[in-house]
Enzyme design. Structure first.
Site, PDB file in Angstrom:
ATOM      1  N   GLY A  44       0.815  -1.216   0.000  1.00  0.00           N
ATOM      2  CA  GLY A  44       0.000   0.000   0.000  1.00  0.00           C
ATOM      3  C   GLY A  44       0.843   1.258   0.000  1.00  0.00           C
ATOM      4  CB  CYS A  45       3.739   2.271   2.043  1.00  0.00           C
ATOM      5  SG  CYS A  45       2.865   2.094   3.612  1.00  0.00           S
ATOM      6  CB  THR A  46       5.180   0.401  -2.862  1.00  0.00           C
ATOM      7  OG1 THR A  46       6.157  -0.031  -1.901  1.00  0.00           O
ATOM      8  CG2 THR A  46       5.827   0.514  -4.234  1.00  0.00           C
ATOM      9  CB  ALA A  49       5.635   6.316  -2.522  1.00  0.00           C
TER      10      ALA A  49
END
Length: 157
Positions: A44-46, A49
């Protein structure tokens, strides 16, 4: 979140992915998008970003500073930014100072388990240092679109 539209943005002074000091007050005069995320190089964080990266020309054209904030350290941010060719700033907040100031730390649930962690969220700060918008529990793929909509309103208003 602990911040609401119209209030002054709490100060931030953290190290970026290159170990350089980054202070919110040094970036005012144009809108700033701060996004809070749990951990470098997770799915999710990738996606979050890379959603910024894939829309970078719109942010750059609007003169917007973007900074992602997580509890990861400088070395982790440096690797994450290089691996995914991220054009924006990543801020290391291992003590969770800014994360807590902005209310991005709290109770979460996953697979029926309740725990405390970083709440994926986003804040748009206007050129004068006031909170223009807050997005709680933002979906990674909505990060750029929702932030840019607020920035466009600020620049047109």
């Amino acid at each position: 979140m602990n911040v609401t539209p119209g209030q002054s943005a709490p100060p931030i002074a953290l190290a970026d992915q290159d170990g350089r000091p980054w202070r919110l007050e040094d970036h005012l005069g144009a809108p700033v998008v701060l996004y809070f995320y749990p951990a470098d190089d997770t799915t999710g964080c990738t996606n979050q970003a890379c959603n910024i990266r894939d829309n970078w020309s719109a942010f750059a054209d609007a003169g917007v500073e973007v900074a992602g904030v997580s509890p990861d350290d400088v070395a982790s941010h440096e690797q994450f930014a290089a691996k995914h060719q991220l054009p924006h700033t990543l801020l290391a907040d291992p003590e969770r100072e800014a994360i807590q100031l902005y209310g991005a730390w709290g109770e979460k649930q996953r697979d029926g388990v309740t725990y405390e962690g970083v709440i994926r969220s986003s804040v748009v700060v206007d050129a004068d240092g006031r909170i223009a918008a807050v997005f709680d529990n933002i979906k990674p793929e909505e990060q750029a679109e929702r932030s840019l909509a607020v920035v466009r309103d600020l620049l047109e208003g």
